[in-house]
Design a protein around this motif. Structure first.
Motif, PDB file in Angstrom:
ATOM      1  N   ALA A  38      13.925  73.944  83.208  1.00  0.00           N
ATOM      2  CA  ALA A  38      13.611  71.951  83.374  1.00  0.00           C
ATOM      3  C   ALA A  38      14.195  71.722  81.990  1.00  0.00           C
ATOM      4  N   LEU A  39      13.684  72.722  80.728  1.00  0.00           N
ATOM      5  CA  LEU A  39      14.604  71.644  79.686  1.00  0.00           C
ATOM      6  C   LEU A  39      15.402  72.088  79.214  1.00  0.00           C
ATOM      7  N   LEU A  40      16.462  73.278  80.148  1.00  0.00           N
ATOM      8  CA  LEU A  40      18.256  73.594  80.046  1.00  0.00           C
ATOM      9  C   LEU A  40      18.436  72.569  80.880  1.00  0.00           C
ATOM     10  N   ALA A  41      17.629  71.894  82.186  1.00  0.00           N
ATOM     11  CA  ALA A  41      18.152  70.726  83.329  1.00  0.00           C
ATOM     12  C   ALA A  41      18.022  69.341  82.714  1.00  0.00           C
ATOM     13  N   LEU A  42      17.045  69.184  81.786  1.00  0.00           N
ATOM     14  CA  LEU A  42      17.046  68.059  80.561  1.00  0.00           C
ATOM     15  C   LEU A  42      18.161  67.584  80.006  1.00  0.00           C
ATOM     16  N   TRP A  43      18.457  68.491  79.278  1.00  0.00           N
ATOM     17  CA  TRP A  43      19.543  68.834  78.417  1.00  0.00           C
ATOM     18  C   TRP A  43      20.475  68.159  78.770  1.00  0.00           C
ATOM     19  N   SER A  44      21.322  68.885  80.009  1.00  0.00           N
ATOM     20  CA  SER A  44      22.555  68.688  80.805  1.00  0.00           C
ATOM     21  C   SER A  44      22.515  67.397  81.019  1.00  0.00           C
ATOM     22  N   LEU A  45      21.163  66.791  81.294  1.00  0.00           N
ATOM     23  CA  LEU A  45      20.857  65.345  81.563  1.00  0.00           C
ATOM     24  C   LEU A  45      21.484  64.317  80.372  1.00  0.00           C
ATOM     25  N   LEU A  46      21.203  64.893  79.104  1.00  0.00           N
ATOM     26  CA  LEU A  46      21.078  63.890  78.213  1.00  0.00           C
ATOM     27  C   LEU A  46      22.363  63.229  78.212  1.00  0.00           C
ATOM     28  N   PRO A  47      23.312  63.894  78.090  1.00  0.00           N
ATOM     29  CA  PRO A  47      25.045  63.380  77.395  1.00  0.00           C
ATOM     30  C   PRO A  47      25.155  62.841  78.368  1.00  0.00           C
ATOM     31  N   SER A  48      24.892  62.507  79.713  1.00  0.00           N
ATOM     32  CA  SER A  48      25.446  61.417  80.904  1.00  0.00           C
ATOM     33  C   SER A  48      24.567  59.861  81.306  1.00  0.00           C
ATOM     34  N   ALA A  49      25.921  59.149  80.755  1.00  0.00           N
ATOM     35  CA  ALA A  49      25.962  57.468  80.467  1.00  0.00           C
ATOM     36  C   ALA A  49      24.847  57.169  81.511  1.00  0.00           C
ATOM     37  N   ASP A  50      24.736  58.245  82.618  1.00  0.00           N
ATOM     38  CA  ASP A  50      24.051  57.017  83.668  1.00  0.00           C
ATOM     39  C   ASP A  50      22.453  57.464  83.882  1.00  0.00           C
ATOM     40  N   PHE A  51      22.312  59.035  82.913  1.00  0.00           N
ATOM     41  CA  PHE A  51      20.823  59.007  82.684  1.00  0.00           C
ATOM     42  C   PHE A  51      20.312  58.083  81.486  1.00  0.00           C
ATOM     43  N   TRP A  52      20.685  57.526  80.537  1.00  0.00           N
ATOM     44  CA  TRP A  52      20.477  56.569  79.329  1.00  0.00           C
ATOM     45  C   TRP A  52      20.219  55.198  80.450  1.00  0.00           C
ATOM     46  N   ARG A  53      21.205  54.833  81.097  1.00  0.00           N
ATOM     47  CA  ARG A  53      21.054  53.576  82.134  1.00  0.00           C
ATOM     48  C   ARG A  53      19.705  53.767  82.893  1.00  0.00           C
ATOM     49  N   SER A  54      19.625  54.760  83.275  1.00  0.00           N
ATOM     50  CA  SER A  54      18.157  54.928  84.547  1.00  0.00           C
ATOM     51  C   SER A  54      17.086  54.698  83.913  1.00  0.00           C
ATOM     52  N   VAL A  55      17.403  55.545  82.777  1.00  0.00           N
ATOM     53  CA  VAL A  55      15.889  55.226  81.423  1.00  0.00           C
ATOM     54  C   VAL A  55      15.699  53.843  81.055  1.00  0.00           C
ATOM     55  N   ALA A  56      17.030  53.404  80.834  1.00  0.00           N
ATOM     56  CA  ALA A  56      16.263  52.210  80.373  1.00  0.00           C
ATOM     57  C   ALA A  56      15.905  51.097  81.849  1.00  0.00           C
ATOM     58  N   GLY A  57      16.105  51.030  82.542  1.00  0.00           N
ATOM     59  CA  GLY A  57      16.870  50.253  83.729  1.00  0.00           C
ATOM     60  C   GLY A  57      14.503  50.536  84.116  1.00  0.00           C
ATOM     61  N   SER A  58      14.381  52.028  84.365  1.00  0.00           N
ATOM     62  CA  SER A  58      13.253  52.348  84.668  1.00  0.00           C
ATOM     63  C   SER A  58      12.076  50.909  83.568  1.00  0.00           C
ATOM     64  N   PHE A  59      12.560  52.218  82.234  1.00  0.00           N
ATOM     65  CA  PHE A  59      11.793  51.844  81.356  1.00  0.00           C
ATOM     66  C   PHE A  59      11.662  49.466  81.192  1.00  0.00           C
ATOM     67  N   GLY A  60      12.682  49.251  81.056  1.00  0.00           N
ATOM     68  CA  GLY A  60      12.566  47.754  81.061  1.00  0.00           C
ATOM     69  C   GLY A  60      11.522  47.368  82.254  1.00  0.00           C
ATOM     70  N   ARG A  61      11.280  47.863  84.068  1.00  0.00           N
ATOM     71  CA  ARG A  61      10.922  46.875  84.814  1.00  0.00           C
ATOM     72  C   ARG A  61       9.437  47.451  84.970  1.00  0.00           C
ATOM     73  N   ILE A  62       8.963  48.516  84.502  1.00  0.00           N
ATOM     74  CA  ILE A  62       7.793  48.771  84.436  1.00  0.00           C
ATOM     75  C   ILE A  62       7.101  48.409  83.054  1.00  0.00           C
ATOM     76  N   SER A  63       7.961  48.143  82.013  1.00  0.00           N
ATOM     77  CA  SER A  63       6.483  47.664  80.992  1.00  0.00           C
ATOM     78  C   SER A  63       6.820  46.336  81.145  1.00  0.00           C
ATOM     79  N   ALA A  64       8.406  45.664  81.260  1.00  0.00           N
ATOM     80  CA  ALA A  64       7.580  44.460  82.068  1.00  0.00           C
ATOM     81  C   ALA A  64       6.686  43.104  82.832  1.00  0.00           C
TER      82      ALA A  64
END
Length: 254
Positions: free
Chosen positions: A36-62
């Protein structure tokens, strides 16, 4: 020794997780923490990963912050007007009783997939904040209120030095519950609504393609982001309560 207890417990559960994964020996059914950690590590360089995290964070926190503000407002109004409390009680019971899945389907029709997690987080969090706000205000010491009347304390000082110390512990307790519920329900809503650039969308795709390691990786992301958001919110709430020195100084002024 007490400092080592929590890391030891975490390591114990990780070891149990890894042992279960080895015994199952099926990467589709269950993967271990290392995968699981290796899969997470492989996702970190992706711009889509950070865009998705930011999108969900913004909507749920709002959704959470909106429910937090509305819950405190309605709870305060219900405290000052008991008749309003009676009016709001059936509605709050309704929000607590209706399954999240029903809300998701209705909100998907009303608000669309883009704002689905905002609406669901709001509806799930609102009754929790409302109930705890009302309980906190009702727990205010009546003797302190009588003292405030006798000394003609201004309204803003009563709020800061009498109401807030009674309210903050209830808000902290409510937020600990509501924050977890907002992220669980918000992520579930995204899995159903599939808005673009969201964690829920990636959870759904991991399920479709049987990428269990990615499923666990995105789940870890939800846990970490929600934990950080929880600490931020609880820190801000704790700052609302006046420090002991301030209370002592206020009492001396009276």
């Amino acid at each position: 020794m007490s400092r080592l207890r929590k890391p030891f417990i975490i390591c114990l559960w990780l070891a149990f997780w890894q042992t279960a994964a080895v015994l199952v020996h099926n990467s589709i059914m269950l993967v271990g923490p290392f995968e699981a950690l290796l899969a997470l590590w492989s996702l970190l360089p992706s711009a889509d990963f950070w865009r998705s995290v930011a999108g969900s964070f913004g909507r749920i926190s709002a959704g959470f912050l909106l429910a937090f503000a509305v819950g405190i407002l309605l709870g305060s109004l219900a405290y000052t007007a008991p008749f309003l409390e009676e009016i709001l009680e059936p509605f709050m019971l309704f929000l607590k009783a209706v399954p999240v899945a029903s809300f998701v389907i209705l909100a998907l029709i009303w608000a669309g997939s883009r704002n689905l997690s905002v609406v669901i987080s709001f509806l799930v969090v609102l009754p929790v904040i409302y109930v705890n706000t009302l309980a906190g205000l009702q727990s205010t010491d009546p003797k302190l209120l009588e003292m405030a009347v006798v000394f003609r304390m201004p309204v803003w000082r009563k709020i800061r030095f009498i109401y807030l110390p009674a309210l903050v512990p209830h808000l902290v307790s409510g937020c600990r519950i509501a924050l977890g519920m907002s992220w669980k329900s918000g992520a579930a809503a995204e899995v159903i609504g599939l808005p673009e650039h969201s964690i829920g969308e990636h959870l759904y795709m991991a399920k479709i393609y049987l990428e269990t390691a990615d499923l666990f990786a995105w789940t870890l992301v939800i846990i970490l982001v929600s934990a950080v958001f929880e600490q931020m919110v609880l820190f801000m709430i704790s700052r609302l309560c006046p420090q002991r020195g301030e209370v002592t100084h206020e009492t001396a002024d009276l």
